[in-house]
Design a protein around this motif. Sequence first.
Motif, PDB file in Angstrom:
ATOM      1  N   HIS A   1       0.874  -1.008  -0.100  1.00 28.72           N
ATOM      2  CA  HIS A   1      -0.219   0.148   0.147  1.00 28.72           C
ATOM      3  C   HIS A   1       0.818   1.190  -0.116  1.00 28.72           C
ATOM      4  CE1 HIS A   1      -3.896   2.127   1.368  1.00 28.72           C
ATOM      5  NE2 HIS A   1      -2.780   3.160   1.553  1.00 28.72           N
TER       6      HIS A   1
ATOM      7  N   SER B   1      -6.363  -9.022 -14.710  1.00 28.41           N
ATOM      8  CA  SER B   1      -6.802  -9.825 -13.634  1.00 28.41           C
ATOM      9  C   SER B   1      -6.098 -11.014 -14.114  1.00 28.41           C
ATOM     10  CB  SER B   1      -8.087 -10.203 -13.947  1.00 28.41           C
ATOM     11  OG  SER B   1      -8.812 -11.246 -13.168  1.00 28.41           O
ATOM     12  N   GLY B   2      -5.732 -11.925 -12.756  1.00 31.02           N
ATOM     13  CA  GLY B   2      -6.022 -11.431 -11.288  1.00 31.02           C
ATOM     14  C   GLY B   2      -5.044 -10.712 -10.859  1.00 31.02           C
TER      15      GLY B   2
ATOM     16  N   LEU C   1      -5.749  -6.798  -9.932  1.00 28.40           N
ATOM     17  CA  LEU C   1      -6.903  -6.497  -9.117  1.00 28.40           C
ATOM     18  C   LEU C   1      -6.651  -5.439  -7.937  1.00 28.40           C
ATOM     19  CD1 LEU C   1      -9.025  -9.616  -9.744  1.00 28.40           C
ATOM     20  CD2 LEU C   1      -8.960  -7.525 -11.244  1.00 28.40           C
ATOM     21  N   ILE C   2      -5.847  -6.035  -7.139  1.00 25.52           N
ATOM     22  CA  ILE C   2      -5.419  -5.400  -5.767  1.00 25.52           C
ATOM     23  C   ILE C   2      -4.681  -4.028  -6.177  1.00 25.52           C
ATOM     24  CG2 ILE C   2      -4.452  -5.629  -3.569  1.00 25.52           C
ATOM     25  CD1 ILE C   2      -5.472  -8.461  -3.445  1.00 25.52           C
TER      26      ILE C   2
ATOM     27  N   ARG D   1      -7.000  -1.451  -7.280  1.00 25.43           N
ATOM     28  CA  ARG D   1      -8.039  -0.736  -6.488  1.00 25.43           C
ATOM     29  C   ARG D   1      -7.343   0.156  -5.444  1.00 25.43           C
ATOM     30  NH1 ARG D   1     -10.434   1.567  -4.090  1.00 25.43           N
ATOM     31  NH2 ARG D   1     -12.279   1.360  -2.648  1.00 25.43           N
ATOM     32  N   ILE D   2      -6.138  -0.218  -4.911  1.00 21.23           N
ATOM     33  CA  ILE D   2      -5.352   0.707  -4.118  1.00 21.23           C
ATOM     34  C   ILE D   2      -4.973   2.049  -4.851  1.00 21.23           C
ATOM     35  CG2 ILE D   2      -3.280   0.934  -2.821  1.00 21.23           C
ATOM     36  CD1 ILE D   2      -3.329  -2.289  -2.401  1.00 21.23           C
TER      37      ILE D   2
ATOM     38  N   ARG E   1      -6.352   3.419  -7.431  1.00 21.81           N
ATOM     39  CA  ARG E   1      -7.403   4.547  -7.509  1.00 21.81           C
ATOM     40  C   ARG E   1      -7.573   5.346  -6.335  1.00 21.81           C
ATOM     41  NH1 ARG E   1     -13.998   2.719  -8.383  1.00 21.81           N
ATOM     42  NH2 ARG E   1     -13.357   2.373  -6.077  1.00 21.81           N
ATOM     43  N   SER E   2      -7.588   4.897  -5.252  1.00 24.26           N
ATOM     44  CA  SER E   2      -7.490   5.610  -3.902  1.00 24.26           C
ATOM     45  C   SER E   2      -6.463   6.528  -3.747  1.00 24.26           C
ATOM     46  CB  SER E   2      -7.699   4.808  -2.584  1.00 24.26           C
ATOM     47  OG  SER E   2      -8.774   4.033  -2.524  1.00 24.26           O
TER      48      SER E   2
ATOM     49  N   ILE F   1     -12.369   1.847 -13.045  1.00 26.01           N
ATOM     50  CA  ILE F   1     -11.340   0.694 -13.264  1.00 26.01           C
ATOM     51  C   ILE F   1     -12.272  -0.321 -14.279  1.00 26.01           C
ATOM     52  CG2 ILE F   1     -10.555  -1.606 -12.074  1.00 26.01           C
ATOM     53  CD1 ILE F   1     -10.265   0.211  -9.440  1.00 26.01           C
ATOM     54  N   GLN F   2     -11.478  -0.681 -15.247  1.00 25.78           N
ATOM     55  CA  GLN F   2     -11.820  -1.705 -16.286  1.00 25.78           C
ATOM     56  C   GLN F   2     -11.079  -2.809 -16.094  1.00 25.78           C
ATOM     57  OE1 GLN F   2     -14.767  -1.843 -17.980  1.00 25.78           O
ATOM     58  NE2 GLN F   2     -15.124   0.553 -17.690  1.00 25.78           N
ATOM     59  N   VAL F   3     -11.369  -4.299 -16.182  1.00 22.05           N
ATOM     60  CA  VAL F   3     -10.535  -5.196 -16.112  1.00 22.05           C
ATOM     61  C   VAL F   3     -10.304  -6.007 -17.450  1.00 22.05           C
ATOM     62  CG1 VAL F   3     -10.573  -7.414 -14.881  1.00 22.05           C
ATOM     63  CG2 VAL F   3     -11.203  -5.279 -13.530  1.00 22.05           C
TER      64      VAL F   3
ATOM     65  N   GLN G   1     -10.762 -12.612 -20.282  1.00 21.19           N
ATOM     66  CA  GLN G   1     -11.967 -11.461 -20.106  1.00 21.19           C
ATOM     67  C   GLN G   1     -11.238 -10.172 -21.110  1.00 21.19           C
ATOM     68  OE1 GLN G   1     -13.601 -10.358 -16.419  1.00 21.19           O
ATOM     69  NE2 GLN G   1     -15.206  -9.239 -17.443  1.00 21.19           N
TER      70      GLN G   1
ATOM     71  N   TRP H   1      -1.724 -11.539  -0.346  1.00 23.94           N
ATOM     72  CA  TRP H   1      -3.068 -12.139  -0.813  1.00 23.94           C
ATOM     73  C   TRP H   1      -2.845 -13.493  -1.087  1.00 23.94           C
ATOM     74  CZ3 TRP H   1      -1.509  -7.384  -2.892  1.00 23.94           C
ATOM     75  CH2 TRP H   1      -0.561  -7.387  -4.143  1.00 23.94           C
ATOM     76  N   ASP H   2      -1.647 -14.299  -1.394  1.00 25.86           N
ATOM     77  CA  ASP H   2      -1.432 -15.938  -1.454  1.00 25.86           C
ATOM     78  C   ASP H   2      -0.777 -16.408  -0.323  1.00 25.86           C
ATOM     79  OD1 ASP H   2      -2.062 -15.831  -4.145  1.00 25.86           O
ATOM     80  OD2 ASP H   2      -0.323 -15.010  -5.029  1.00 25.86           O
TER      81      ASP H   2
END
Lengths: 260, 260
Positions: free
Chosen positions: B73, B98-99, B102-103, B106-107, B109-110, B124-126, B149, B244-245
Amino acid sequence: MGRPVQLQTPQKVGDIALGSKDRESTELNLHRLASLPQAPPLPEQFGEELAAVEATVECSPAPKMHCSYDAIHQSIAGSLDVLRRGGFDQPDILLAISGGGLIPARILRSVLRKGSNNGGCAAIQVIGLELYSDELEGRPHEAGVRRTQWLCGASSQLVGKRLLVVDEVDDSRETLCYATRELLADIAQQEAALAAVGQPVPPTHLGVFVIHNKLRPKKGCLPAGVPQFVAQELSGAPWIVYPWDAPDIEEHNRLGAACS
Amino acid sequence: MGRPVQLQTPQKVGDIALGSKDRESTELNLHRLASLPQAPPLPEQFGEELAAVEATVECSPAPKMHCSYDAIHQSIAGSLDVLRRGGFDQPDILLAISGGGLIPARILRSVLRKGSNNGGCAAIQVIGLELYSDELEGRPHEAGVRRTQWLCGASSQLVGKRLLVVDEVDDSRETLCYATRELLADIAQQEAALAAVGQPVPPTHLGVFVIHNKLRPKKGCLPAGVPQFVAQELSGAPWIVYPWDAPDIEEHNRLGAACS
């Protein structure tokens, strides 16, 4: 804001215990935390369908609930058992709702892989939804959800799969209602297309997973037969501050620890 | 595995300083950590195009680099300055791969919202990409990337936007090469469609952001004119274990702290 709640330790989740009325409702499959003490009945304003799912961790008064990344990770990891009992520990696809579901879906994928017998890995597909309100423009009744991204091509093939919609929080339930309703419509359309050409139509299973469920009045119910799995139920509808939105992660963790 | 690296504090990122050869290459816009000490030149095996971007944090020998959520972060938050200097602090769309992306998306963006003058928020587009290898089936030369995707409908409208592709790590660079090449092809197709009907064709800007870049030989270059922004450069191509893993987040953090 009511009573704020603090996540500090992983919570075990267990089977649901619903009242007779709830057994008939579409909330039948709502899973809840079982290892936490039973709380007194909720006030009527919360709606009968939620009366049996009160189970919270509480702390001294504060306007916000600051969740750390580690606590969220542990909370999701602690949900494996209840997902297993609900038959959703080996989904084929995690349908992450963007942006809130992106981080929980990525963590959940690892948790499920760890719990898998064969090391299998769920695919992640993303649908983008935005909850909007036109209240500022004087149209209070036109609030709703709009798509910012949806499935297409190969990613839209849902029939015969075990699908788990993932989001961070069930607040008003508007987004989850929209997502599940639209996905079921897509599935029905695909099933009809298969049937029309004489192809077999294997069963499809749809569920919902959220980190947090706020025990507050909802603006809708999940469609019948769609179970919801919750890592942690929250009473008092606290203002949850997720770590990914923290301007300063150390200060964020300090604020969270102060309420542990 | 080479020298493992540990993220414990936020790293400031700065302007690039490339050698004369690099100035001519498509790596021209590779941004790197500026606040870390200069390391000795890399061995030739790393390729000349990477010779100027060595900047690492090192610790005692260990096979893996365990990154905590908080360190990641902070590392992403510390990238705001270099994104601003590169003109990508207010992108219209974060294109999360993705995958892995993704995380971080999202971080990020903030982080970008916090740094925005008007509180604006990137969408956010994936896009889902999977790096696969058929080596086990005796076809070593057919490894590559496949889509799981892609963008469709309104989310595919890219022309005139400032777009930032986001992933967790630039390892072999295969996925990033595929993503940027395919997105540029989509953009060119959309531009041609606009031009064909006499519509104006506003400029589109495409960049790449990753948390980590491994300083190792790459299997391709990013297309000319596509800048890459890196939160942290890593020498020795360590095996990065993302939180995350982690099967056990407390043990994960303990292993990371032991190498701080």
